[in-house]
Write an enzyme that holds these catalytic residues in place. Structure first.
Site, PDB file in Angstrom:
ATOM      1  N   CYS A 139       0.839  -1.192   0.000  1.00 33.84           N
ATOM      2  CA  CYS A 139       0.000   0.000   0.000  1.00 33.84           C
ATOM      3  C   CYS A 139       0.876   1.245   0.000  1.00 33.84           C
ATOM      4  O   CYS A 139       2.016   1.210   0.444  1.00 33.84           O
ATOM      5  CB  CYS A 139      -0.869   0.045   1.253  1.00 33.84           C
ATOM      6  SG  CYS A 139      -1.894  -1.407   1.461  1.00 33.84           S
TER       7      CYS A 139
ATOM      8  N   ARG B 190       4.098   0.465  -6.524  1.00 34.94           N
ATOM      9  CA  ARG B 190       4.004  -0.492  -5.422  1.00 34.94           C
ATOM     10  C   ARG B 190       2.855  -1.485  -5.622  1.00 34.94           C
ATOM     11  O   ARG B 190       2.771  -2.484  -4.919  1.00 34.94           O
ATOM     12  CB  ARG B 190       3.799   0.254  -4.094  1.00 34.94           C
ATOM     13  CG  ARG B 190       4.957   1.163  -3.752  1.00 34.94           C
ATOM     14  CD  ARG B 190       4.579   2.175  -2.682  1.00 34.94           C
ATOM     15  NE  ARG B 190       4.418   1.574  -1.362  1.00 34.94           N
ATOM     16  CZ  ARG B 190       5.394   1.443  -0.484  1.00 34.94           C
ATOM     17  NH1 ARG B 190       6.591   1.874  -0.750  1.00 34.94           N
ATOM     18  NH2 ARG B 190       5.168   0.894   0.703  1.00 34.94           N
TER      19      ARG B 190
ATOM     20  N   TRP C 230      -3.516  -2.231  -1.355  1.00 37.26           N
ATOM     21  CA  TRP C 230      -3.368  -3.588  -1.858  1.00 37.26           C
ATOM     22  C   TRP C 230      -4.060  -4.451  -0.821  1.00 37.26           C
ATOM     23  O   TRP C 230      -3.571  -4.596   0.303  1.00 37.26           O
ATOM     24  CB  TRP C 230      -1.885  -3.956  -2.007  1.00 37.26           C
ATOM     25  CG  TRP C 230      -1.710  -5.332  -2.538  1.00 37.26           C
ATOM     26  CD1 TRP C 230      -1.902  -6.494  -1.841  1.00 37.26           C
ATOM     27  CD2 TRP C 230      -1.341  -5.720  -3.862  1.00 37.26           C
ATOM     28  NE1 TRP C 230      -1.673  -7.571  -2.657  1.00 37.26           N
ATOM     29  CE2 TRP C 230      -1.326  -7.129  -3.895  1.00 37.26           C
ATOM     30  CE3 TRP C 230      -1.024  -5.008  -5.018  1.00 37.26           C
ATOM     31  CZ2 TRP C 230      -0.993  -7.843  -5.034  1.00 37.26           C
ATOM     32  CZ3 TRP C 230      -0.689  -5.733  -6.146  1.00 37.26           C
ATOM     33  CH2 TRP C 230      -0.677  -7.126  -6.151  1.00 37.26           C
TER      34      TRP C 230
ATOM     35  N   ASN D 181      -0.810   0.793   5.987  1.00 39.52           N
ATOM     36  CA  ASN D 181      -0.114  -0.187   5.159  1.00 39.52           C
ATOM     37  C   ASN D 181       0.348  -1.294   6.085  1.00 39.52           C
ATOM     38  O   ASN D 181       0.900  -1.016   7.148  1.00 39.52           O
ATOM     39  CB  ASN D 181       1.093   0.520   4.501  1.00 39.52           C
ATOM     40  CG  ASN D 181       2.014  -0.443   3.789  1.00 39.52           C
ATOM     41  OD1 ASN D 181       1.651  -1.575   3.533  1.00 39.52           O
ATOM     42  ND2 ASN D 181       3.211   0.016   3.471  1.00 39.52           N
ATOM     43  N   GLY D 182       0.123  -2.561   5.726  1.00 35.48           N
ATOM     44  CA  GLY D 182       0.598  -3.666   6.566  1.00 35.48           C
ATOM     45  C   GLY D 182      -0.552  -4.434   7.190  1.00 35.48           C
ATOM     46  O   GLY D 182      -1.685  -4.372   6.710  1.00 35.48           O
TER      47      GLY D 182
ATOM     48  N   GLU E 128      21.652 -21.384   4.622  1.00 37.32           N
ATOM     49  CA  GLU E 128      21.456 -20.030   4.100  1.00 37.32           C
ATOM     50  C   GLU E 128      22.372 -19.036   4.830  1.00 37.32           C
ATOM     51  O   GLU E 128      22.998 -18.168   4.212  1.00 37.32           O
ATOM     52  CB  GLU E 128      19.972 -19.637   4.273  1.00 37.32           C
ATOM     53  CG  GLU E 128      19.607 -18.189   4.030  1.00 37.32           C
ATOM     54  CD  GLU E 128      19.751 -17.735   2.581  1.00 37.32           C
ATOM     55  OE1 GLU E 128      19.860 -18.582   1.687  1.00 37.32           O
ATOM     56  OE2 GLU E 128      19.784 -16.504   2.370  1.00 37.32           O
TER      57      GLU E 128
ATOM     58  N   LYS F 144      25.253 -16.809   3.007  1.00 40.55           N
ATOM     59  CA  LYS F 144      25.275 -15.350   3.068  1.00 40.55           C
ATOM     60  C   LYS F 144      26.603 -14.883   3.652  1.00 40.55           C
ATOM     61  O   LYS F 144      27.194 -13.917   3.193  1.00 40.55           O
ATOM     62  CB  LYS F 144      24.112 -14.877   3.949  1.00 40.55           C
ATOM     63  CG  LYS F 144      23.424 -13.674   3.458  1.00 40.55           C
ATOM     64  CD  LYS F 144      22.152 -13.928   2.711  1.00 40.55           C
ATOM     65  CE  LYS F 144      22.338 -14.684   1.430  1.00 40.55           C
ATOM     66  NZ  LYS F 144      21.090 -14.951   0.749  1.00 40.55           N
TER      67      LYS F 144
ATOM     68  N   GLU G  88      29.475 -15.393   1.183  1.00 43.30           N
ATOM     69  CA  GLU G  88      29.242 -14.567   0.000  1.00 43.30           C
ATOM     70  C   GLU G  88      29.776 -13.136   0.193  1.00 43.30           C
ATOM     71  O   GLU G  88      30.385 -12.576  -0.715  1.00 43.30           O
ATOM     72  CB  GLU G  88      27.715 -14.505  -0.214  1.00 43.30           C
ATOM     73  CG  GLU G  88      27.261 -14.319  -1.621  1.00 43.30           C
ATOM     74  CD  GLU G  88      25.734 -14.443  -1.764  1.00 43.30           C
ATOM     75  OE1 GLU G  88      25.016 -14.665  -0.769  1.00 43.30           O
ATOM     76  OE2 GLU G  88      25.257 -14.298  -2.899  1.00 43.30           O
TER      77      GLU G  88
ATOM     78  N   HIS H 210      29.611 -36.740  12.999  1.00 37.82           N
ATOM     79  CA  HIS H 210      30.046 -37.781  12.055  1.00 37.82           C
ATOM     80  C   HIS H 210      31.266 -37.330  11.259  1.00 37.82           C
ATOM     81  O   HIS H 210      31.535 -37.865  10.183  1.00 37.82           O
ATOM     82  CB  HIS H 210      28.891 -38.159  11.125  1.00 37.82           C
ATOM     83  CG  HIS H 210      27.749 -38.767  11.892  1.00 37.82           C
ATOM     84  ND1 HIS H 210      27.787 -40.030  12.420  1.00 37.82           N
ATOM     85  CD2 HIS H 210      26.561 -38.239  12.275  1.00 37.82           C
ATOM     86  CE1 HIS H 210      26.666 -40.277  13.071  1.00 37.82           C
ATOM     87  NE2 HIS H 210      25.896 -39.190  13.004  1.00 37.82           N
TER      88      HIS H 210
ATOM     89  N   LYS I  35      24.496 -11.075  -9.917  1.00 38.37           N
ATOM     90  CA  LYS I  35      23.132 -11.159  -9.395  1.00 38.37           C
ATOM     91  C   LYS I  35      22.334 -12.219 -10.141  1.00 38.37           C
ATOM     92  O   LYS I  35      21.520 -12.933  -9.569  1.00 38.37           O
ATOM     93  CB  LYS I  35      22.458  -9.784  -9.522  1.00 38.37           C
ATOM     94  CG  LYS I  35      21.066  -9.710  -8.943  1.00 38.37           C
ATOM     95  CD  LYS I  35      21.096  -9.805  -7.438  1.00 38.37           C
ATOM     96  CE  LYS I  35      19.726  -9.842  -6.804  1.00 38.37           C
ATOM     97  NZ  LYS I  35      19.757 -10.460  -5.467  1.00 38.37           N
TER      98      LYS I  35
HETATM   99  C1  AGP Z   1      22.010 -15.707  -2.799  1.00 37.11           C
HETATM  100  O1  AGP Z   1      22.400 -14.784  -1.852  1.00 37.11           O
HETATM  101  C2  AGP Z   1      22.816 -15.705  -4.013  1.00 37.11           C
HETATM  102  N1  AGP Z   1      23.227 -14.490  -4.548  1.00 37.11           N
HETATM  103  C3  AGP Z   1      22.597 -16.838  -4.983  1.00 37.11           C
HETATM  104  O2  AGP Z   1      22.876 -17.999  -4.281  1.00 37.11           O
HETATM  105  C4  AGP Z   1      21.218 -16.943  -5.662  1.00 37.11           C
HETATM  106  O3  AGP Z   1      20.247 -17.309  -4.711  1.00 37.11           O
HETATM  107  C5  AGP Z   1      21.311 -17.994  -6.791  1.00 37.11           C
HETATM  108  O4  AGP Z   1      22.259 -17.583  -7.732  1.00 37.11           O
HETATM  109  C6  AGP Z   1      19.989 -18.248  -7.449  1.00 37.11           C
HETATM  110  O5  AGP Z   1      19.535 -17.117  -8.121  1.00 37.11           O
HETATM  111  P1  AGP Z   1      18.046 -16.989  -8.581  1.00 37.11           P
HETATM  112  O6  AGP Z   1      17.204 -17.015  -7.358  1.00 37.11           O
HETATM  113  O7  AGP Z   1      17.994 -15.681  -9.317  1.00 37.11           O
HETATM  114  O8  AGP Z   1      17.758 -18.154  -9.478  1.00 37.11           O
END
Ligand code: AGP
Length: 608
Positions: free
Chosen positions: A2, A27, A74, A98-99, A480, A484, A487, A503, A603
């Site tokens: 919203c 939005r 929304w 909003n929310g 995850e 992160k 990365e 193990h 990306k």
């Molecule tokens: C996550 O932080 C990454 N940059 C990377 O692992 C990403 O999730 C992966 O390359 C998949 O990308 P996608 O979701 O655009 O398919």
């Protein structure tokens, strides 16, 4: 999401509010409205559909006044009708929001007992009625708003104007963004600097828990406890605001903080909160009850989101799930039963391996479904059905808001599957939907652990290896977290199933190794805590991510505890994703790496 706009000025506001709302169209919205105070009374215009409908109403019946609030809605609670469109108004106050107000059911019962009965299906109207009840007792608007804001749970942004007050707008930010524009003889409130752009580039971004009282000439900001606070004025580069960092140092931080809002926006597409049920945006071209297996393939963070979903689909829908890394899946050429369902999870919708896995499944006669953030992407175009994540463009290479939006969509699909397969009753569904409704608010609370997390950055930056442990649906969160961390800090990190450490990898543990244990209070907590103590006994420095209950049960041996809100097991993995994002972020910032564009990474990975 919203959009909110408010102006208190010495010149007419209605048309200018409508123009500002136009700037928030990106939005997404399904109805719109504006309320003003003029000639001693409040009035409003509302219309379902596009802003042109609202403008048409306003051209037939213009709204006067130098103070007003406007909204693009929304729908979350109730259909996108005129009755449910904002502002919600009584003889005392008009409110836009909003929310999600999480405790709206309790508030509704309480208000009804005092004779305050809503006329819409929205959660927002409770805010208007609560303020009205206070003002009916003789409480002044400012104090009425202050006391009502304290009573609201959830993640939201609000704006209010009051009958008889031509020089006061109250705004509040708790999980959804809100900014104040400092104009010439006027003050403006908006969901972001884009809305404020035509009026001013002098912007104050409210912080989490802030609320604000605006008059034509000044702004008073208060924190969650109601104490006055000072917030600075910055100069916004509004031309490029859609892809700007706002008041954040990095896109990653901005995107982490957008999550209460992006999750509630995504949820509103999949959940009917009024009826407490899942309502998918389109009819499914397959029947969950006929499936014998669900296949999911994706990469990186999207793969970990899919791994969490495996636990959900198996638990809530009793549907066997095969989940694989797309780059492995595509060359395995797995046998697939004709008519099965294959699901692909991707932020970009362009990841080469995920796309190849999709094409393989299409060649095997599978129904092709995808969860993507980029609606025009190749994966979206080649799917029979697309479940969008609605979190807007994600700029930082390390995915944050798209990851939690993927998890959110997957949770709704698992519930829909459970319902269709007869595993979940209406009551089960309502309980799970309630957990989802509380999610944006819980994410806001998880963000409040940031100072504690930031304080760990120096110690973590010195590590050579960091382990992340979790069990059940928290195991993919450990993966995850490690992803992160490596990365953006370039420090080696590894996620492990807590029970698997002994193990082999436990041989690596000594005093120099931080071990992040992701363990909210759930059925597996005891087991994870035993594994944690095994690590602590070998000198590992434990950073425990848990909730109050978990912290009480954890005992000694722990170097640091990061507290999350207690939550339903369904949403615990989504909430726990936030602290692992912040751990990586703050360590990387301390180390001075290129947080938003880490070395060697892209990306969108469109090559094998
Ligand atoms: C996550 O932080 C990454 N940059 C990377 O692992 C990403 O999730 C992966 O390359 C998949 O990308 P996608 O979701 O655009 O398919």
């Amino acid at each position: 999401m919203c959009g909110i706009v408010g102006i208190v000025s010495n010149k007419p506001v209605a048309d200018r509010i409508a123009d500002a709302l136009k700037r928030l169209e990106y939005r997404g919205y399904d109805s719109a409205g504006i309320a003003t105070f003029h000639d001693g009374k409040m009035d409003r215009r509302r219309a379902p559909g596009k802003l042109t409908n609202l403008k048409e109403c306003m051209s037939k019946e213009p709204l006067g006044g130098n103070i007003g609030i406007g909204h693009t809605r929304w729908a979350t609670h109730g259909a996108p009708t005129k009755e449910n469109a904002h502002p919600h108004m009584t003889n005392r106050v008009a409110v836009v929001h909003n929310g999600i107000i999480e405790n709206f059911r309790e508030l509704k019962v309480e208000l009804a007992a005092d004779g305050y009965v809503p006329v819409s299906e929205t959660d927002t109207e409770m805010v208007a009625l609560l303020v009205t009840r206070e003002m009916d007792k003789g409480v002044a608007p400012f104090d009425a708003a202050a006391s009502v804001i304290k009573r609201l749970d959830g993640a939201f942004a609000l704006a209010m104007i009051f009958n008889g007050e031509e020089n006061l707008i109250i705004g509040a930010r708790q999980g959804a963004p809100l900014a104040v524009g400092h104009g010439d003889g006027e003050m403006i409130l908006g969901s972001d600097a884009i809305a404020l752009a035509p009026f001013t580039n002098k912007v104050t971004y409210l912080e989490e828990g802030d609320w604000v009282a605006l008059t034509k000439s000044d702004m008073r900001v208060f924190d969650r406890q109601g104490s006055p606070v000072t917030r600075s004025i910055s100069t916004a580069n509004t031309g490029a605001e859609l892809v700007s960092k706002g008041n954040h140092r990095h896109f990653m931080s901005k995107e982490i903080y957008e999550q209460p809002d992006t999750i509630s926006h995504t949820l509103s597409h999949y959940v009917n909160f009024s009826e407490q049920r899942i309502q998918l945006p389109q009819a499914l071209p397959f029947d969950f009850s006929k499936l014998t297996k669900l296949t999911i393939a994706s990469c990186g963070g999207s793969y970990y989101a899919a791994m969490i979903a495996k636990y959900w689909f198996e638990k809530y829908a009793r549907l066997p799930v095969e989940v694989d890394i797309a780059s492995e899946f595509r060359y395995r050429e797995p046998p697939m039963e004709e008519g099965g369902l294959a699901l692909f999870v991707s932020q970009s919708g362009e990841t080469a391996d995920t796309l190849a896995a999709l094409r393989y499944c299409a060649s095997q006669g599978q129904h092709i479904a995808s969860i993507v953030n980029v609606a025009e992407s190749t994966i979206a175009r080649e799917s029979d059905i697309v479940f969008p994540t609605l979190c807007g463009p994600e700029i930082c290479v390390a995915s944050t808001k798209a990851t939690t939006a993927q998890q959110t969509v997957l949770a709704t699909l698992a519930i829909a599957a459970g319902k269709q397969r007869g595993v979940l009753s209406d009551q089960d569904e309502a309980e799970l939907v309630d957990a989802l409704a509380k999610l944006p608010g819980a994410i806001s609370k998880a963000l409040a652990s940031e100072p504690k997390i930031a304080s760990l950055n120096k110690a973590l930056s010195k590590a050579k290896d960091v382990f992340y442990l979790g069990r059940g649906a928290l195991y993919p969160v450990a993966l995850e977290g490690a992803l992160k961390f490596k990365e953006i800090t370039y420090i080696h990190a590894e996620g492990y199933a807590a029970g698997e450490l002994k193990h082999g990898p436990i041989a690596l543990i000594d005093e120099s190794v931080p071990v992040v244990v992701v363990a909210p209070s759930d059925a597996l907590l005891e087991k994870t805590l035993s594994n944690m103590h095994e690590v602590a006994a070998r000198g590992g420095k434990i950073i425990l991510i848990t909730d109050e209950k978990g912290a009480k049960q954890a005992g000694g041996d722990i170097s640091e505890i990061i507290l999350m809100p207690e939550a339903h097991p369904l949403v615990q993995p989504i909430i726990a994703t936030v602290p692992v994002q912040l751990l990586a972020y703050h360590t990387a910032v301390f180390m001075g790496t290129d947080v938003d564009q880490p070395r060697n990474l892209a990306k969108s990975v469109t090559v094998e």
